[in-house]
Design an enzyme around this catalytic site. Structure first.
Site, PDB file in Angstrom:
ATOM      1  N   ASP A 281       0.862  -1.169   0.000  1.00 34.13           N
ATOM      2  CA  ASP A 281       0.000   0.000   0.000  1.00 34.13           C
ATOM      3  C   ASP A 281       0.912   1.237   0.000  1.00 34.13           C
ATOM      4  O   ASP A 281       2.140   1.130   0.110  1.00 34.13           O
ATOM      5  CB  ASP A 281      -0.953  -0.038   1.201  1.00 34.13           C
ATOM      6  CG  ASP A 281      -2.181   0.844   0.961  1.00 34.13           C
ATOM      7  OD1 ASP A 281      -2.151   1.660   0.021  1.00 34.13           O
ATOM      8  OD2 ASP A 281      -3.165   0.728   1.709  1.00 34.13           O
TER       9      ASP A 281
HETATM   10  C1  BGC Z   1      -5.022   3.241   0.289  1.00 34.63           C
HETATM   11  C2  BGC Z   1      -5.254   2.226  -0.800  1.00 34.63           C
HETATM   12  C3  BGC Z   1      -5.131   2.877  -2.155  1.00 34.63           C
HETATM   13  C4  BGC Z   1      -3.783   3.564  -2.269  1.00 34.63           C
HETATM   14  C5  BGC Z   1      -3.528   4.199  -3.617  1.00 34.63           C
HETATM   15  C6  BGC Z   1      -3.785   4.093   0.058  1.00 34.63           C
HETATM   16  O1  BGC Z   1      -3.727   5.153   0.937  1.00 34.63           O
HETATM   17  O2  BGC Z   1      -4.931   2.586   1.534  1.00 34.63           O
HETATM   18  O3  BGC Z   1      -6.503   1.635  -0.625  1.00 34.63           O
HETATM   19  O4  BGC Z   1      -5.329   1.924  -3.157  1.00 34.63           O
HETATM   20  O5  BGC Z   1      -3.712   4.550  -1.269  1.00 34.63           O
HETATM   21  O6  BGC Z   1      -4.248   5.335  -3.818  1.00 34.63           O
END
Ligand code: BGC
Length: 757
Positions: A281
């Site tokens: 993530d």
């Molecule tokens: C989130 C994810 C997301 C990623 C990309 C993160 O902060 O937890 O769910 O896909 O950002 O935007």
């Protein structure tokens, strides 16, 4: 004969896919032989792409990295033009011309926005959910995107956690069905053609069990709970062929998921056979420094060796792995394995054949936010709404007279799409007020007033209006805003109160310790109810709210979540009875936040409360509130009513792999056609480990005309009785089982079956 044809087909398919895999391997072997270590690490790098502006990509910092082969993909860039421009840098200016993969958080639609996932899950309609993912894939792929960070399948039982909005609720069975529907919707049956995109199931794993409902917080649970309650939807996505997996921010067994080898390699790859790639993530590796795992080099090395293939934003793998290799903290074999998985994903998507496969300007002009996609989003939104209360049939409203639409969410189009609507064009969304006016035209006089701000605290309101979703705060004193609304209400036959949460009160980093409707709006609602006119609460929310007062005092409540770009119309369709609501809750609604976590599939304890009791000394209960929720899992009303017969069993006993058929007769006992979700629950009465009081094991969504009856049957086999036991063996145990079928998890008919091994 039939069997041999099927076997023949399977053989041909296997030979074909073996040949394709062999071809892919030859291609990637040859490519990897040419790659330097730095270029291999480049493929593992998914930097943030904030500075990409059309026409200027060539001058950006990212551009230089792309040319040097230090970027594997980019994400959340919107438009074919921008994507084409950066792809060009990769395939024309980098040494090996390896194309980039383009990701985006296409969570619940692209420009045509569908309901937030929690709302969508309340449709309990897998075809509908799959179609919504398909449309999202078609629109996203028409705009250059070939990889979506969806579905989010984290089981969540704590409504304080804002990200409960992004998943499918509390139940592993329902969650698994939805995971499959979403993955197959996005990916289609193959990546041939250019409308299927790669799906990424997230956040692996157990992110929804965050302590105290506070985002990014610690998670800790027994392995038995993990495998029985939290893992099934991730596993279902893997079984459905998901192309990628995103690691979660939380720790699991004391090791952040991003560095957890047991999770990423032992379970995901060895036990479940996952063959795609794993991405962290956002800055997931860097955050392990704060978790206390070590410096960036240590965190990166641990992530890679645990089974992470791609590093989102933080560039830890890119910048530290060469040193780690020299120091023997990582192996070349692991770097190669990760690089190969990223290249395989690009190969499968067809990007080596045509890096611009998803960059068709003509598609971008004609396939996004189309009339037919919007029509589908409108009917889907209506299926996600849950009618929580409807005393004296206040709803549906008559298409005559005067309706006062009051509340800070009545005329706010930015809020309609809900959280995580990255590609939405808010200017194209329709507010509730506009939707109502367009749907009922001149038949109904619609009057309106604001009534209150979202919350008394303007700073809270700012936090709850991020990402361009302003609440347009009214600076007048609260009493003036309220009085204006009461004056308007005087002229109405019925009041529609549009209240609840703003879109950004749920979603990432939007946890709440108080899960009520904010006080300013509650005061407004109380004043509206006190007028004595019929009040319909149209409730916007991204989480289960504590609605005890509302349930006791407001005649009608329609929970509309955040229904997407077409929600304004869809709400009007339901309020005026053009669509009969049929949504059923996928999460339990508590009486107050003190009951949280509260979920239907709980254990019994050694001191269960007596049936129908709400307090007994020395039993498992509270002094100040009963154990009951306001609305149970699976609950939702209709403009008609349904009755259930007792359960008929094909047999009250079974042995081994036999199947038992459980049937109920469901009757539409009201006066209009309606849809009902018939739900099957099973309780394993005695087990070698304690078992939940009931677990969802099947459901069927049916439509019945007024007066119509239908026999609904479920075939129950030992597969439905299996669970992970103390030794984490997935098996069933003989004994007594209670079979329950009903309209929600609370109101069920029961029958008993004895199953011998
Ligand atoms: C989130 C994810 C997301 C990623 C990309 C993160 O902060 O937890 O769910 O896909 O950002 O935007």
């Amino acid at each position: 004969m039939k069997r041999s044809i099927i076997l023949f087909a399977i053989c041909i398919f296997s030979i074909n896919s073996y040949a394709q895999d062999a071809k892919m391997k030859t291609f990637i072997d040859a490519l990897m032989q040419k790659m330097t270590l730095e270029e291999k690490l480049g493929q593992l790098n998914l930097p943030g792409s904030g500075d990409i502006v059309t026409g200027q990509a060539g001058n950006s910092d990212i551009a230089k990295k792309i040319e040097q082969g230090k970027v594997g993909g980019l994400f959340n860039i919107k438009s074919v033009a921008k994507i084409k421009e950066v792809q060009k840098l990769a395939v024309e200016k980098s040494r090996l011309k390896i194309p980039l993969i383009f990701g985006m958080d296409v969570i619940h639609g692209y420009e045509t926005v569908f309901p937030i996932p929690l709302g969508l899950s309340c449709s309990w309609d897998m075809d509908l959910i799959k179609r919504s993912a398909r449309i999202a894939a078609v629109e996203a792929s028409a705009d250059g995107i070939n990889w979506t960070f969806s579905p989010m399948v984290d089981i969540a039982r704590d409504p304080r956690w804002g990200r409960i909005a992004e998943g499918s609720g509390e139940d592993p069975y329902l969650g698994s069905q939805i995971a499959k529907a979403m993955v197959t919707g996005y990916q289609g049956t193959s990546y041939a053609g250019n409308t299927s995109i790669m799906s990424c199931v997230k956040h692996y794993a157990m992110y929804g069990a965050t302590e105290a409902g506070r985002d990014y917080n610690t998670t800790d649970m027994s392995h038995q709970r993990m495998f029985n309650e939290y893992m099934p939807p991730y596993k279902a996505a893997v079984e459905a062929g998901v192309g990628s997996v995103m690691a979660s921010f939380n720790e699991v067994d004391g090791v952040p998921a991003t560095a957890n080898k047991w999770l990423m390699t032992e379970v995901l790859r060895k036990q479940w056979g996952f063959k795609g790639f794993v991405v962290t993530d956002y800055t997931g590796i860097n955050e392990m420094v704060d978790h206390g795992i070590g410096d960036l080099q240590t965190a990166s090395a641990r992530a890679l060796m645990a089974g992470i293939d791609m590093d989102m934003v933080g560039e830890g793998l890119l910048t530290t792995t060469q040193k780690s290799l020299k120091e023997k903290k990582v192996t070349l074999a692991q770097i190669d394995a990760a690089c190969r998985r990223i290249l395989e994903a690009k190969y499968k998507l067809g990007l080596f054949d045509n890096p611009y496969k998803y960059c068709d300007e003509n598609r971008a002009k004609t396939e996004i936010f189309t009339a037919s996609n919007r029509a589908e989003a409108r009917s889907t939104a209506a299926q996600s709404f849950v009618l929580l209360k409807n005393n004296n049939n206040v709803l549906p409203l008559k298409k005559s007279g005067t309706v006062a639409v009051i509340g800070p969410l009545a005329d706010n189009k930015e809020n309609m799409p809900g959280t995580w609507s990255v590609a939405a064009d808010f200017s194209k969304a329709t507010s509730l007020l506009t939707g109502l006016k367009e749907v009922v035209g001149s038949q109904v006089k619609i009057i309106t007033a604001r009534g209150s701000n979202l919350d008394e605290d303007s700073l809270f309101e700012d936090r709850a209006g991020m990402f361009g979703k302003s609440l347009h705060r009214d600076s007048r004193p609260a009493e003036v805003i309220l009085q204006e609304a009461l004056d308007v209400a005087k002229g109405a036959d019925v009041i529609v109160a549009a209240l609840g949460e703003s879109a950004e009160m749920s979603g990432e980093s939007s946890s709440r310790s108080n899960i009520s409707i904010p006080k300013a709006q509650q005061d407004l609602l109380k004043a509206l109810v006190a007028t004595g006119k019929p009040v319909v609460l149209v409730l916007f929310t991204g989480r289960p709210l504590a609605l005890k007062w509302e349930n006791d005092n407001v005649p009608a409540i329609l929970n509309v979540w955040f229904g997407g770009s077409e929600a304004g119309y869809a709400i009007a369709d339901v309020l005026f009875g053009d669509v009969n609501p049929s949504g059923k809750l996928s999460t339990t609604f508590p009486q107050n936040v003190g009951q949280v976590p509260i979920y239907y599939a709980h254990k019994r304890t050694g001191r269960p409360l007596g049936e129908g009791k709400w307090f007994e000394k020395f039993r498992s209960n509270y002094l100040d509130v009963s154990n009951d929720p306001v609305y149970p899992f699976g609950y939702g009303l209709s403009y008609t009513s349904f009755t259930y017969s007792e359960i008929q069993l094909s047999s009250a006993s079974a042995k081994g792999n036999q199947t038992i058929k459980a049937t109920v007769k469901v009757t539409n006992s009201g006066s209009v056609t309606g849809k009902e979700v018939v739900q099957l629950y099973i309780r394993d009465v005695v087990g070698s480990v304690t078992r939940p009081v009931k677990e969802l094991k099947g459901f069927q969504k049916i439509e019945l005309k007024a007066g119509e009856s239908r026999d609904i049957s479920f075939n129950i086999s030992p597969e439905d009785l299996k669970f992970y036991n103390y030794d984490l063996k997935y098996d069933w145990e003989p004994g007594e089982f209670t079979i329950m079928i009903g309209t929600n998890s609370r109101d069920v008919k029961k029958a008993t079956v004895n199953w011998a091994k």
